[in-house]
Structure formats: C-alpha cells, structure tokens
Design a protein around this motif. Structure first.
Motif, short mmCIF file in Angstrom:
data_model
loop_
_atom_site.label_atom_id
_atom_site.label_comp_id
_atom_site.label_asym_id
_atom_site.label_seq_id
_atom_site.Cartn_x
_atom_site.Cartn_y
_atom_site.Cartn_z
N ASP A 73 14.46 -10.69 -13.50
CA ASP A 73 14.74 -11.03 -12.11
C ASP A 73 13.56 -10.72 -11.19
N ALA A 74 12.60 -9.94 -11.69
CA ALA A 74 11.49 -9.53 -10.84
C ALA A 74 10.42 -10.63 -10.78
N TYR A 75 9.67 -10.61 -9.67
CA TYR A 75 8.61 -11.59 -9.46
C TYR A 75 7.28 -10.88 -9.66
N GLY A 76 6.72 -10.95 -10.89
CA GLY A 76 5.49 -10.24 -11.17
C GLY A 76 5.64 -8.75 -10.92
N GLY A 77 6.82 -8.18 -11.26
CA GLY A 77 7.03 -6.74 -11.11
C GLY A 77 7.66 -6.34 -9.79
N ASN A 78 7.78 -7.27 -8.83
CA ASN A 78 8.37 -6.94 -7.53
C ASN A 78 9.77 -7.51 -7.41
N HIS A 79 10.68 -6.70 -6.87
CA HIS A 79 12.01 -7.23 -6.53
C HIS A 79 11.95 -7.66 -5.08
N LEU A 80 12.32 -8.90 -4.81
CA LEU A 80 12.15 -9.47 -3.47
C LEU A 80 13.49 -9.80 -2.84
N SER A 81 13.51 -9.74 -1.49
CA SER A 81 14.71 -10.04 -0.74
C SER A 81 15.00 -11.54 -0.81
N PRO A 82 16.27 -11.92 -1.05
CA PRO A 82 16.62 -13.34 -1.01
C PRO A 82 16.34 -13.94 0.37
N VAL A 83 16.40 -13.09 1.40
CA VAL A 83 16.10 -13.60 2.75
C VAL A 83 14.64 -14.05 2.82
N LEU A 84 13.75 -13.20 2.30
CA LEU A 84 12.33 -13.56 2.32
C LEU A 84 12.10 -14.83 1.52
N LEU A 85 12.69 -14.92 0.33
CA LEU A 85 12.48 -16.10 -0.51
C LEU A 85 12.98 -17.36 0.22
N GLY A 86 14.07 -17.19 1.01
CA GLY A 86 14.59 -18.32 1.77
C GLY A 86 13.71 -18.70 2.95
N GLY A 134 0.81 -1.21 0.00
CA GLY A 134 0.00 0.00 0.00
C GLY A 134 0.84 1.26 0.00
N GLU A 135 0.62 2.12 1.02
CA GLU A 135 1.32 3.40 1.11
C GLU A 135 2.69 3.28 1.77
N SER A 136 3.07 2.08 2.16
CA SER A 136 4.34 1.89 2.87
C SER A 136 5.52 2.38 2.04
N LEU A 137 6.47 3.03 2.73
CA LEU A 137 7.67 3.53 2.04
C LEU A 137 8.77 2.47 2.00
N ALA A 138 8.58 1.36 2.70
CA ALA A 138 9.62 0.32 2.73
C ALA A 138 9.72 -0.34 1.35
N PRO A 139 10.92 -0.36 0.74
CA PRO A 139 11.06 -1.03 -0.57
C PRO A 139 10.80 -2.54 -0.43
N THR A 140 10.12 -3.12 -1.41
CA THR A 140 9.75 -4.55 -1.29
C THR A 140 10.98 -5.44 -1.16
N ASP A 141 12.12 -5.01 -1.71
CA ASP A 141 13.28 -5.92 -1.67
C ASP A 141 14.02 -5.90 -0.34
N THR A 142 13.51 -5.11 0.65
CA THR A 142 14.10 -5.15 1.99
C THR A 142 13.21 -5.91 2.98
N VAL A 143 12.02 -6.28 2.54
CA VAL A 143 11.04 -6.84 3.47
C VAL A 143 11.30 -8.33 3.71
N ARG A 144 11.26 -8.71 4.98
CA ARG A 144 11.39 -10.12 5.36
C ARG A 144 10.10 -10.57 6.02
N LEU A 145 9.93 -11.89 6.07
CA LEU A 145 8.72 -12.45 6.68
C LEU A 145 8.60 -12.00 8.15
N ALA A 146 9.74 -12.00 8.85
CA ALA A 146 9.70 -11.61 10.27
C ALA A 146 9.22 -10.16 10.43
N HIS A 147 9.60 -9.27 9.48
CA HIS A 147 9.12 -7.88 9.54
C HIS A 147 7.60 -7.83 9.39
N LEU A 148 7.11 -8.59 8.43
CA LEU A 148 5.67 -8.57 8.15
C LEU A 148 4.89 -9.07 9.37
#
Lengths: 90, 213
Positions: B139-152, B65-79
């Motif tokens: 390299d993007a996942y449906g338009g999003n760049h994701l953290s390798p940590v999250l994918l792991g 949504g309006e979050s300023l956090a870039p998607t490629d820094t987000v981890r599951l633990a943050h969410l």
C-alpha cells in the motif's frame, strides 16, 4: 529513416540506464543486444525499474501502460530497446 | 544556520544560507522520496548563491526532513501554507526555487518570482507514485504512506504561471533554457552535481537581480 530512428531510441535507452542506475559511461556503452538486464544488473531492482520506465517515457514522449510491463521486455538491452522503439516509432 | 518558522499546523526547521539581507531565495524540494535524492544538490545551489551574495533558505515542509508530521496526514494545502509561511518568515521579497514537484508548492505564496527546475505537475507525480506503489507490491508509495486527500488533490495540482523554467537537455518540453545533466531525482543512491549546481546558481542570481532592478 526507420533504422536511424531505431539507433536514436537505442542511445536514449542506453542514456536512461546510465543516468538512472548511475552506471559509468564505459559500462553503459558496452551494452549490446543480448546484455541481460532485470535479474542480472544488481542496480536494477523493482523501484529502479519504475524510474527507468518513467524516464524513457519522458525522453521519448511515449506512455507505457502498466499491463505492458513484463519480464520479457526487461530481459535484455535489446528487448527493452525494441519495446521502446515500437512505441516511439509507431 | 538553523532557523525555524511557524505555520498554522506547527513549527518546522529551516536552513538559512548567505547574508542576512533581502532578497531571499526559498527552496522547495520535491515531495517524498525525490526530496532525499535532491537535498544535497539543492543545498549546493543555495551555498553557491550565498557565494554570489544572495541569501537562501531551505524549509522542512510538513512530513519532510526533521518534521514530526506523519506523511499520511499531509495535504497539498498544508504544504502550500507552510511554504507561504516560510517565505513570510524570511521577510520580503522572497523568490521561490522549486525543483520537480516542489514547483507545485509555491502557488499560494507572495513572491517576487518563481524559478523552476524540471517542474512536474501533480498528474505527473501521481502517475509516478502509482508506478512506485505497484513496484513495491504493497500500500506504500516508495516507502511512504500517503493521505487519500493528498492523492485526490494531485490530478488538478498545477504550477503557477509566469515562472522561469529550466529543463535538462534530454527533456523536450518547452523551457526558458535547457541545461546538460542527468536527472539526480531518479537515482536510487543520492548523488550530486556541483558543476550543474553552480551553473544553475548563476542563472538564479542573474534572474533575481533582473527581477529586483
């Protein structure tokens, strides 16, 4: 038995195309063996293909490997149905 | 109304619905692209709950949504931390409404209960993301760049037990209830289904009242 199973798979594939691509029931009902899909349906772009395949997997309880996905299986409604039936009825 | 909540990583916005009372149903949208496809539907459910006298909240989680956090820094633990902070902010007791991969996000929150609609596991989500990446050809996942940590984190990301689970009729997985309808989260153009939203709101309202009594 096998023919009954095939008809069920065909209706499942028809329902997936209708739901994922947002087609009217009438339009989806008119799909037949030779109806061309990929390249002919504007709604079916490469991202939509990913959704169609995943939804077919979920509804039929099958797994589609990425190396099995090619232009031929997406060419027509009949080709996609035969591919899904070969997996689901195996 | 628009509210905000604070979590360890910053401040995010949160939509609030219905009365200023407890309990509050806090919704978690699915991750990434499916969030856009289900937002209107979830808002319709929360409005229908408000009409039934039950308060609701829809937090923007980091990267949504309006979050300023870039998607490629987000981890599951943050969410999960942010969702837990949102449930604390509304005051207890809070109930989780998780849709699709949103059901992964309520695992660490303190809740009166969890209600999940067509929940998908982290492994399911990873498989779909990988297919989207291949379809996009980059390299993007449906338009999003994701953290390798999250994918792991995804292969082992599970759903909390003891939740009420609803699936669509087209889905053969076991559930407390199956409902008719089409999977809105697969549609490339966002759509809504107010009749299904009303029926699910009815189910949630009855479940919350049963949990509270």
């Amino acid at each position: 038995m096998q023919r009954e199973g095939f008809a069920k798979v065909e209706e499942t594939v028809r329902g997936v195309l209708r739901d994922v691509l947002g087609l009217s029931t009438e339009r989806a009902a008119a799909f037949h063996e030779d109806t061309p899909l990929f390249g002919a349906l504007p709604e079916l772009d490469s991202l939509a293909v990913a959704g169609v395949l995943t939804e077919i997997e979920d509804r039929l309880g099958i797994l589609i490997e990425d190396d099995e996905v090619d232009g031929e299986m997406l060419e027509s409604f009949g080709a996609l149905t035969r591919f899904a039936a070969a997996k689901a009825l195996a | 109304m628009i509210d905000h909540y604070d979590w360890a990583g910053g401040r995010e916005a949160m939509l609030r619905f219905g009365p200023d009372t407890c309990p509050v149903v806090v919704a978690a949208l699915p991750l990434f692209e499916e969030a856009n496809r289900t937002r209107a539907f979830v808002v319709t459910i929360l409005r229908a709950l408000a009409e039934r006298g039950i308060a609701g909240a829809l937090p923007d989680l980091p990267g949504q949504g309006e979050s300023l956090a870039p998607t490629d820094t987000v981890r599951l633990a943050h969410l999960r931390d942010a969702f837990a902070a949102a449930t604390r902010h509304v005051g207890g007791p809070a109930y989780a409404l998780g849709i699709r991969s949103g059901a992964l996000l309520d695992a660490t929150a303190t809740l009166g209960g969890r209600w999940h609609f067509t929940p998908s596991t982290g492994a399911d989500l990873l498989r779909e993301l990988e297919r989207l990446r291949q379809a996009g050809g980059g390299d993007a996942y449906g338009g999003n760049h994701l953290s390798p940590v999250l994918l792991g984190e995804l292969p082992t990301a599970g759903i909390a037990a003891l939740s009420r689970t609803i699936y669509l009729e087209s889905d053969a997985r076991p559930a407390d209830r199956h409902v008719p309808g089409a999977p809105l989260w697969r549609r490339s153009e966002p759509d809504n289904n107010p009749a299904l939203a009303a029926s699910l709101a009815e189910d949630i309202a009855a479940w919350v009242r049963a949990c509270e009594s």
